[in-house]
Design an enzyme around this catalytic site. Structure first.
Site, PDB file in Angstrom:
ATOM      1  N   GLU A 127       0.851  -1.198   0.000  1.00  0.00           N
ATOM      2  CA  GLU A 127       0.000   0.000   0.000  1.00  0.00           C
ATOM      3  C   GLU A 127       0.884   1.244   0.000  1.00  0.00           C
ATOM      4  O   GLU A 127       1.935   1.256   0.628  1.00  0.00           O
ATOM      5  CB  GLU A 127      -0.880  -0.026   1.262  1.00  0.00           C
ATOM      6  CG  GLU A 127      -1.884   1.104   1.346  1.00  0.00           C
ATOM      7  CD  GLU A 127      -2.777   0.996   2.602  1.00  0.00           C
ATOM      8  OE1 GLU A 127      -3.193  -0.123   2.968  1.00  0.00           O
ATOM      9  OE2 GLU A 127      -3.029   2.041   3.210  1.00  0.00           O
TER      10      GLU A 127
ATOM     11  N   ASP B 189       0.282   5.447   0.499  1.00  0.00           N
ATOM     12  CA  ASP B 189      -0.776   6.357   0.953  1.00  0.00           C
ATOM     13  C   ASP B 189      -0.399   7.827   0.942  1.00  0.00           C
ATOM     14  O   ASP B 189       0.697   8.185   1.404  1.00  0.00           O
ATOM     15  CB  ASP B 189      -1.097   6.124   2.451  1.00  0.00           C
ATOM     16  CG  ASP B 189      -1.594   4.761   2.764  1.00  0.00           C
ATOM     17  OD1 ASP B 189      -2.321   4.204   1.958  1.00  0.00           O
ATOM     18  OD2 ASP B 189      -1.239   4.262   3.858  1.00  0.00           O
TER      19      ASP B 189
ATOM     20  N   GLU C  71      -2.424  10.673   3.037  1.00  0.00           N
ATOM     21  CA  GLU C  71      -3.547  10.904   3.946  1.00  0.00           C
ATOM     22  C   GLU C  71      -3.495  12.367   4.390  1.00  0.00           C
ATOM     23  O   GLU C  71      -2.473  12.811   4.929  1.00  0.00           O
ATOM     24  CB  GLU C  71      -3.468   9.980   5.165  1.00  0.00           C
ATOM     25  CG  GLU C  71      -3.738   8.533   4.792  1.00  0.00           C
ATOM     26  CD  GLU C  71      -3.663   7.584   5.978  1.00  0.00           C
ATOM     27  OE1 GLU C  71      -4.524   6.704   6.075  1.00  0.00           O
ATOM     28  OE2 GLU C  71      -2.745   7.730   6.806  1.00  0.00           O
TER      29      GLU C  71
ATOM     30  N   ASN D 154       4.046   1.394   9.057  1.00  0.00           N
ATOM     31  CA  ASN D 154       4.841   2.120  10.070  1.00  0.00           C
ATOM     32  C   ASN D 154       5.963   2.930   9.454  1.00  0.00           C
ATOM     33  O   ASN D 154       7.051   3.023  10.013  1.00  0.00           O
ATOM     34  CB  ASN D 154       5.429   1.148  11.116  1.00  0.00           C
ATOM     35  CG  ASN D 154       4.353   0.387  11.855  1.00  0.00           C
ATOM     36  OD1 ASN D 154       3.276   0.938  12.144  1.00  0.00           O
ATOM     37  ND2 ASN D 154       4.604  -0.872  12.139  1.00  0.00           N
TER      38      ASN D 154
ATOM     39  N   THR E  69       2.247  10.546   4.605  1.00  0.00           N
ATOM     40  CA  THR E  69       2.486   9.516   3.592  1.00  0.00           C
ATOM     41  C   THR E  69       2.989   8.260   4.286  1.00  0.00           C
ATOM     42  O   THR E  69       3.586   8.324   5.368  1.00  0.00           O
ATOM     43  CB  THR E  69       3.512   9.981   2.541  1.00  0.00           C
ATOM     44  OG1 THR E  69       4.705  10.404   3.206  1.00  0.00           O
ATOM     45  CG2 THR E  69       2.954  11.129   1.712  1.00  0.00           C
ATOM     46  N   ASN E  70       2.722   7.118   3.642  1.00  0.00           N
ATOM     47  CA  ASN E  70       3.145   5.852   4.235  1.00  0.00           C
ATOM     48  C   ASN E  70       3.339   4.831   3.123  1.00  0.00           C
ATOM     49  O   ASN E  70       2.749   4.960   2.044  1.00  0.00           O
ATOM     50  CB  ASN E  70       2.085   5.364   5.235  1.00  0.00           C
ATOM     51  CG  ASN E  70       2.632   4.382   6.263  1.00  0.00           C
ATOM     52  OD1 ASN E  70       3.801   3.976   6.224  1.00  0.00           O
ATOM     53  ND2 ASN E  70       1.775   3.963   7.189  1.00  0.00           N
TER      54      ASN E  70
END
Ligand SMILES: *[C@@H]1O[C@H](CO)[C@@H](O)[C@H](O)[C@H]1NC(C)=O
Ligand SMILES: *[C@@H]1O[C@H](CO)[C@@H](O)[C@H](O)[C@H]1NC(C)=O
Ligand SMILES: *[C@@H]1O[C@H](CO)[C@@H](O)[C@H](O)[C@H]1NC(C)=O
Ligand SMILES: *[C@@H]1O[C@H](CO)[C@@H](O)[C@H](O)[C@H]1NC(C)=O
Length: 285
Positions: free
Chosen positions: A105, A107, A109, A132, A123-124
Protein backbone atom coordinates in the site's frame (compact mmCIF):
# COMPACT_ATOMS: atom_id res chain seq x y z
CA UNK A 1 -31.18 17.62 1.30
CA UNK A 2 -31.61 21.33 0.61
CA UNK A 3 -28.10 22.19 1.66
CA UNK A 4 -26.74 19.30 -0.40
CA UNK A 5 -28.59 20.56 -3.50
CA UNK A 6 -27.24 24.07 -2.95
CA UNK A 7 -23.75 22.71 -2.57
CA UNK A 8 -24.08 20.74 -5.78
CA UNK A 9 -25.28 23.66 -7.84
CA UNK A 10 -22.48 25.93 -6.64
CA UNK A 11 -19.97 23.21 -7.54
CA UNK A 12 -21.58 22.80 -10.94
CA UNK A 13 -21.07 26.49 -11.59
CA UNK A 14 -17.38 26.08 -10.86
CA UNK A 15 -17.41 23.09 -13.15
CA UNK A 16 -18.81 25.06 -16.10
CA UNK A 17 -15.96 27.48 -15.71
CA UNK A 18 -13.20 24.87 -15.78
CA UNK A 19 -14.78 22.45 -18.25
CA UNK A 20 -12.59 23.41 -21.24
CA UNK A 21 -9.46 22.55 -19.25
CA UNK A 22 -10.86 19.26 -18.03
CA UNK A 23 -11.45 17.75 -21.42
CA UNK A 24 -7.73 18.09 -22.06
CA UNK A 25 -6.55 17.01 -18.64
CA UNK A 26 -8.86 14.08 -18.06
CA UNK A 27 -8.38 10.93 -20.00
CA UNK A 28 -10.46 8.95 -17.54
CA UNK A 29 -14.19 8.37 -17.64
CA UNK A 30 -15.10 7.84 -14.00
CA UNK A 31 -17.56 5.05 -14.64
CA UNK A 32 -15.19 3.24 -16.99
CA UNK A 33 -12.30 3.22 -14.56
CA UNK A 34 -13.75 3.63 -11.07
CA UNK A 35 -16.64 2.63 -8.85
CA UNK A 36 -17.70 3.46 -5.29
CA UNK A 37 -16.46 0.78 -2.88
CA UNK A 38 -17.98 2.24 0.28
CA UNK A 39 -21.28 4.10 0.83
CA UNK A 40 -22.17 4.84 -2.81
CA UNK A 41 -24.94 7.18 -1.59
CA UNK A 42 -22.22 9.49 -0.19
CA UNK A 43 -20.33 9.59 -3.53
CA UNK A 44 -21.49 12.26 -6.01
CA UNK A 45 -20.24 12.18 -9.60
CA UNK A 46 -21.08 15.64 -10.79
CA UNK A 47 -21.52 15.64 -14.54
CA UNK A 48 -22.08 12.01 -15.35
CA UNK A 49 -18.72 11.67 -17.11
CA UNK A 50 -16.80 12.10 -13.91
CA UNK A 51 -14.80 15.30 -14.07
CA UNK A 52 -15.61 16.06 -10.41
CA UNK A 53 -16.28 13.44 -7.77
CA UNK A 54 -17.36 14.60 -4.32
CA UNK A 55 -16.87 12.37 -1.30
CA UNK A 56 -18.96 13.19 1.75
CA UNK A 57 -18.43 12.32 5.41
CA UNK A 58 -21.33 12.81 7.82
CA UNK A 59 -22.34 11.33 11.14
CA UNK A 60 -23.69 8.23 9.38
CA UNK A 61 -20.75 7.29 7.15
CA UNK A 62 -17.63 8.15 5.24
CA UNK A 63 -17.23 6.84 1.69
CA UNK A 64 -14.76 5.97 -1.03
CA UNK A 65 -14.19 4.98 -4.64
CA UNK A 66 -11.63 2.74 -6.26
CA UNK A 67 -10.39 1.60 -9.65
CA UNK A 68 -12.01 -1.45 -11.18
CA UNK A 69 -8.60 -2.71 -12.29
CA UNK A 70 -5.30 -3.32 -10.57
CA UNK A 71 -1.97 -2.18 -11.93
CA UNK A 72 1.69 -3.09 -11.69
CA UNK A 73 3.92 0.02 -11.76
CA UNK A 74 3.12 3.37 -13.29
CA UNK A 75 1.65 6.63 -12.09
CA UNK A 76 -1.69 7.61 -10.55
CA UNK A 77 -2.65 11.27 -10.13
CA UNK A 78 -5.64 13.13 -8.83
CA UNK A 79 -6.46 16.77 -8.36
CA UNK A 80 -8.00 17.21 -4.92
CA UNK A 81 -9.69 20.11 -3.14
CA UNK A 82 -9.88 19.28 0.54
CA UNK A 83 -12.70 19.89 3.05
CA UNK A 84 -13.03 23.60 3.75
CA UNK A 85 -13.43 25.23 7.14
CA UNK A 86 -13.49 22.91 10.14
CA UNK A 87 -12.09 19.56 9.00
CA UNK A 88 -10.84 18.45 12.43
CA UNK A 89 -11.01 14.69 12.95
CA UNK A 90 -11.36 13.92 9.24
CA UNK A 91 -8.96 12.17 6.89
CA UNK A 92 -9.12 12.44 3.11
CA UNK A 93 -7.06 9.70 1.48
CA UNK A 94 -5.63 9.00 -1.97
CA UNK A 95 -3.85 5.68 -2.06
CA UNK A 96 -2.90 2.55 -3.95
CA UNK A 97 -3.33 -0.87 -2.40
CA UNK A 98 -3.27 -4.56 -3.19
CA UNK A 99 -5.63 -7.07 -1.57
CA UNK A 100 -4.94 -9.81 0.91
CA UNK A 101 -3.20 -10.19 4.25
CA UNK A 102 0.37 -9.27 3.31
CA UNK A 103 -0.71 -6.37 1.20
CA UNK A 104 1.30 -3.54 -0.33
CA UNK A 105 0.00 0.00 0.00
CA UNK A 106 1.14 3.54 -0.78
CA UNK A 107 -0.78 6.36 0.95
CA UNK A 108 -1.43 10.05 0.89
CA UNK A 109 -3.55 10.90 3.95
CA UNK A 110 -4.65 14.49 4.45
CA UNK A 111 -5.20 15.14 8.14
CA UNK A 112 -7.86 17.79 8.76
CA UNK A 113 -7.71 20.56 11.32
CA UNK A 114 -9.85 23.19 12.99
CA UNK A 115 -10.69 26.25 10.87
CA UNK A 116 -7.66 28.30 9.98
CA UNK A 117 -5.11 25.73 11.18
CA UNK A 118 -3.07 23.86 8.61
CA UNK A 119 -3.69 20.42 7.18
CA UNK A 120 -0.86 17.93 7.41
CA UNK A 121 -0.08 15.40 4.69
CA UNK A 122 0.86 11.98 5.99
CA UNK A 123 2.49 9.52 3.59
CA UNK A 124 3.14 5.85 4.24
CA UNK A 125 4.41 2.76 2.44
CA UNK A 126 3.39 -0.82 3.27
CA UNK A 127 5.35 -3.72 1.87
CA UNK A 128 4.32 -7.31 2.58
CA UNK A 129 1.72 -6.10 5.08
CA UNK A 130 4.05 -3.91 7.14
CA UNK A 131 3.69 -0.14 7.20
CA UNK A 132 4.84 2.12 10.07
CA UNK A 133 6.75 4.27 7.60
CA UNK A 134 4.99 7.59 8.16
CA UNK A 135 6.24 10.98 7.13
CA UNK A 136 4.25 14.16 7.70
CA UNK A 137 4.53 17.39 5.77
CA UNK A 138 2.93 20.79 5.91
CA UNK A 139 1.98 22.33 2.56
CA UNK A 140 3.12 25.59 0.94
CA UNK A 141 -0.46 26.48 -0.06
CA UNK A 142 -4.00 26.22 1.31
CA UNK A 143 -5.21 22.82 0.00
CA UNK A 144 -8.85 23.77 0.69
CA UNK A 145 -8.81 26.90 -1.51
CA UNK A 146 -8.27 25.18 -4.84
CA UNK A 147 -7.48 21.89 -6.56
CA UNK A 148 -3.88 20.66 -6.42
CA UNK A 149 -2.33 17.63 -8.08
CA UNK A 150 -1.14 14.71 -5.97
CA UNK A 151 0.70 11.84 -7.67
CA UNK A 152 2.12 8.46 -6.82
CA UNK A 153 4.85 7.26 -9.18
CA UNK A 154 5.72 3.62 -8.63
CA UNK A 155 8.43 1.73 -10.50
CA UNK A 156 11.04 -0.92 -9.79
CA UNK A 157 13.44 1.71 -8.49
CA UNK A 158 11.34 3.56 -5.95
CA UNK A 159 7.99 4.97 -4.87
CA UNK A 160 7.82 8.72 -5.44
CA UNK A 161 5.23 11.05 -3.85
CA UNK A 162 4.59 14.32 -5.71
CA UNK A 163 2.59 17.43 -4.94
CA UNK A 164 1.99 19.64 -7.99
CA UNK A 165 4.86 17.76 -9.63
CA UNK A 166 7.28 18.48 -6.75
CA UNK A 167 8.71 15.36 -5.11
CA UNK A 168 8.03 15.39 -1.37
CA UNK A 169 9.22 11.87 -0.63
CA UNK A 170 11.20 9.02 -2.16
CA UNK A 171 11.00 5.43 -0.91
CA UNK A 172 13.87 3.69 -2.69
CA UNK A 173 13.95 -0.01 -3.47
CA UNK A 174 16.51 -1.45 -1.02
CA UNK A 175 15.67 -5.08 -1.63
CA UNK A 176 19.36 -5.88 -2.00
CA UNK A 177 19.71 -4.88 1.66
CA UNK A 178 16.80 -7.14 2.60
CA UNK A 179 14.19 -4.38 2.88
CA UNK A 180 10.80 -5.44 1.46
CA UNK A 181 9.67 -3.35 -1.52
CA UNK A 182 6.22 -3.38 -3.16
CA UNK A 183 6.94 -4.94 -6.52
CA UNK A 184 4.87 -8.04 -7.21
CA UNK A 185 1.33 -7.37 -5.98
CA UNK A 186 -0.85 -5.37 -8.38
CA UNK A 187 -2.44 -2.37 -6.68
CA UNK A 188 -5.72 -0.53 -7.27
CA UNK A 189 -6.15 3.26 -7.00
CA UNK A 190 -8.48 4.54 -4.28
CA UNK A 191 -9.81 7.68 -2.60
CA UNK A 192 -11.84 8.02 0.58
CA UNK A 193 -13.03 10.41 3.26
CA UNK A 194 -13.46 9.07 6.78
CA UNK A 195 -13.63 9.89 10.46
CA UNK A 196 -10.32 9.35 12.26
CA UNK A 197 -10.82 11.61 15.23
CA UNK A 198 -9.11 9.17 17.58
CA UNK A 199 -5.72 10.16 16.07
CA UNK A 200 -5.82 12.52 13.10
CA UNK A 201 -5.97 16.05 14.49
CA UNK A 202 -3.53 17.31 17.07
CA UNK A 203 -2.87 13.75 18.16
CA UNK A 204 -6.60 12.97 18.58
CA UNK A 205 -7.24 15.79 21.07
CA UNK A 206 -9.59 17.61 18.66
CA UNK A 207 -12.70 15.62 17.70
CA UNK A 208 -14.94 15.84 14.66
CA UNK A 209 -17.67 18.43 15.25
CA UNK A 210 -20.57 16.85 13.37
CA UNK A 211 -22.61 20.05 13.47
CA UNK A 212 -20.02 21.45 11.00
CA UNK A 213 -20.64 18.61 8.53
CA UNK A 214 -21.18 17.23 6.02
CA UNK A 215 -17.46 17.25 5.21
CA UNK A 216 -16.79 17.14 1.47
CA UNK A 217 -13.56 16.67 -0.50
CA UNK A 218 -13.62 16.99 -4.30
CA UNK A 219 -11.55 15.03 -6.83
CA UNK A 220 -11.01 15.60 -10.54
CA UNK A 221 -8.56 14.83 -13.35
CA UNK A 222 -8.30 11.24 -12.14
CA UNK A 223 -5.47 9.85 -14.18
CA UNK A 224 -3.95 6.38 -14.21
CA UNK A 225 -0.98 5.75 -16.50
CA UNK A 226 0.04 2.33 -15.29
CA UNK A 227 0.87 -1.17 -16.41
CA UNK A 228 -1.42 -4.15 -16.62
CA UNK A 229 -0.38 -7.02 -14.32
CA UNK A 230 -1.01 -9.34 -17.28
CA UNK A 231 0.15 -7.46 -20.36
CA UNK A 232 -1.35 -8.57 -23.66
CA UNK A 233 0.67 -9.24 -26.83
CA UNK A 234 2.83 -6.25 -27.70
CA UNK A 235 2.31 -4.63 -24.29
CA UNK A 236 5.46 -5.98 -22.68
CA UNK A 237 7.54 -3.17 -24.18
CA UNK A 238 9.28 -1.04 -21.60
CA UNK A 239 7.14 1.74 -20.19
CA UNK A 240 8.30 5.30 -19.60
CA UNK A 241 8.57 4.64 -15.87
CA UNK A 242 11.07 1.83 -16.55
CA UNK A 243 13.53 4.10 -18.38
CA UNK A 244 16.99 4.38 -16.77
CA UNK A 245 16.49 8.12 -16.16
CA UNK A 246 13.45 7.21 -14.04
CA UNK A 247 15.70 5.44 -11.54
CA UNK A 248 16.10 8.65 -9.56
CA UNK A 249 15.45 12.36 -9.44
CA UNK A 250 16.94 14.94 -11.75
CA UNK A 251 19.27 17.53 -10.16
CA UNK A 252 16.39 20.03 -10.23
CA UNK A 253 14.03 17.56 -8.52
CA UNK A 254 16.68 16.75 -5.93
CA UNK A 255 16.85 20.45 -5.06
CA UNK A 256 13.05 20.55 -4.81
CA UNK A 257 12.99 17.54 -2.47
CA UNK A 258 15.71 19.10 -0.35
CA UNK A 259 13.67 22.31 -0.10
CA UNK A 260 10.52 20.40 0.89
CA UNK A 261 12.39 18.44 3.55
CA UNK A 262 13.99 21.59 4.96
CA UNK A 263 10.82 23.70 5.00
CA UNK A 264 7.86 21.31 5.24
CA UNK A 265 8.85 17.99 6.79
CA UNK A 266 7.36 17.90 10.29
CA UNK A 267 7.70 14.18 11.08
CA UNK A 268 9.89 11.40 9.73
CA UNK A 269 9.68 7.88 11.18
CA UNK A 270 13.35 7.50 10.27
CA UNK A 271 14.20 10.10 12.92
CA UNK A 272 11.89 8.73 15.61
CA UNK A 273 14.27 6.87 17.87
CA UNK A 274 11.75 7.12 20.73
CA UNK A 275 9.36 4.95 18.72
CA UNK A 276 11.79 2.40 17.32
CA UNK A 277 14.26 0.61 19.58
CA UNK A 278 16.23 0.08 16.39
CA UNK A 279 15.49 2.31 13.40
CA UNK A 280 14.09 0.35 10.42
CA UNK A 281 16.78 -0.91 8.04
CA UNK A 282 15.82 1.41 5.19
CA UNK A 283 16.52 4.42 7.43
CA UNK A 284 20.18 3.50 7.82
CA UNK A 285 22.62 4.70 5.19
C1 LIG B 1 -18.42 7.06 -19.80
O1 LIG B 1 -18.70 5.68 -19.58
C2 LIG B 1 -20.08 5.38 -19.52
C3 LIG B 1 -20.20 3.91 -19.15
O2 LIG B 1 -19.34 3.13 -19.91
C4 LIG B 1 -20.76 5.72 -20.85
O3 LIG B 1 -22.14 5.50 -20.75
C5 LIG B 1 -20.51 7.19 -21.16
O4 LIG B 1 -21.01 7.48 -22.44
C6 LIG B 1 -19.02 7.49 -21.13
N1 LIG B 1 -18.82 8.90 -21.36
C7 LIG B 1 -17.89 9.38 -22.16
C8 LIG B 1 -17.81 10.85 -22.29
O5 LIG B 1 -17.11 8.65 -22.77
C1 LIG C 1 -26.58 13.31 12.61
O1 LIG C 1 -26.69 14.63 12.11
C2 LIG C 1 -28.03 15.00 11.82
C3 LIG C 1 -27.99 16.37 11.16
O2 LIG C 1 -27.11 17.24 11.81
C4 LIG C 1 -28.83 14.99 13.11
O3 LIG C 1 -30.18 15.35 12.86
C5 LIG C 1 -28.77 13.59 13.73
O4 LIG C 1 -29.38 13.61 15.00
C6 LIG C 1 -27.34 13.13 13.90
N1 LIG C 1 -27.32 11.74 14.30
C7 LIG C 1 -26.51 11.26 15.22
C8 LIG C 1 -26.57 9.79 15.48
O5 LIG C 1 -25.70 11.95 15.83
C1 LIG D 1 -3.37 21.46 13.35
O1 LIG D 1 -3.05 22.72 13.89
C2 LIG D 1 -2.19 22.66 15.00
C3 LIG D 1 -2.05 24.08 15.52
O2 LIG D 1 -1.56 24.94 14.52
C4 LIG D 1 -0.88 22.05 14.58
O3 LIG D 1 -0.05 21.91 15.73
C5 LIG D 1 -1.12 20.66 13.96
O4 LIG D 1 0.10 20.14 13.48
C6 LIG D 1 -2.10 20.82 12.83
N1 LIG D 1 -2.36 19.56 12.12
C7 LIG D 1 -2.84 18.45 12.66
C8 LIG D 1 -3.13 17.34 11.73
O5 LIG D 1 -3.05 18.30 13.84
C1 LIG E 1 -19.43 22.36 17.49
O1 LIG E 1 -19.83 23.43 16.69
C2 LIG E 1 -20.92 24.16 17.23
C3 LIG E 1 -21.38 25.16 16.17
O2 LIG E 1 -20.28 25.94 15.71
C4 LIG E 1 -20.48 24.82 18.53
O3 LIG E 1 -21.55 25.54 19.10
C5 LIG E 1 -20.01 23.72 19.49
O4 LIG E 1 -19.47 24.30 20.66
C6 LIG E 1 -18.95 22.86 18.83
N1 LIG E 1 -18.66 21.72 19.69
C7 LIG E 1 -17.48 21.52 20.23
C8 LIG E 1 -17.34 20.28 21.07
O5 LIG E 1 -16.53 22.27 20.03
Amino acid sequence: MASRAAHRSSSLCALCYIAPLLTLATAANFTDLFEPYWAADHVAVLDGDGPVVELKLDNTSGCGFGSKNKYLFGQASMQIKLIEGDSAGTVTAFYMSSDGPNHDEVDFEFLGNVSGEPYLVQTNVYADGTGNREQRHSLWFDPTADFHTYSILWNRYHVRFLVDGIPIRMFPNKELQGIPFPKSQPMGVYASVWNANDWATQGGRVKTNWSHGPFVSAFRALDIDAGSPEPGPGEEAAHWWDAPEMSGLSPHQRRQLKWVRAKHLVYDYCRDSARFVQLPGECLG
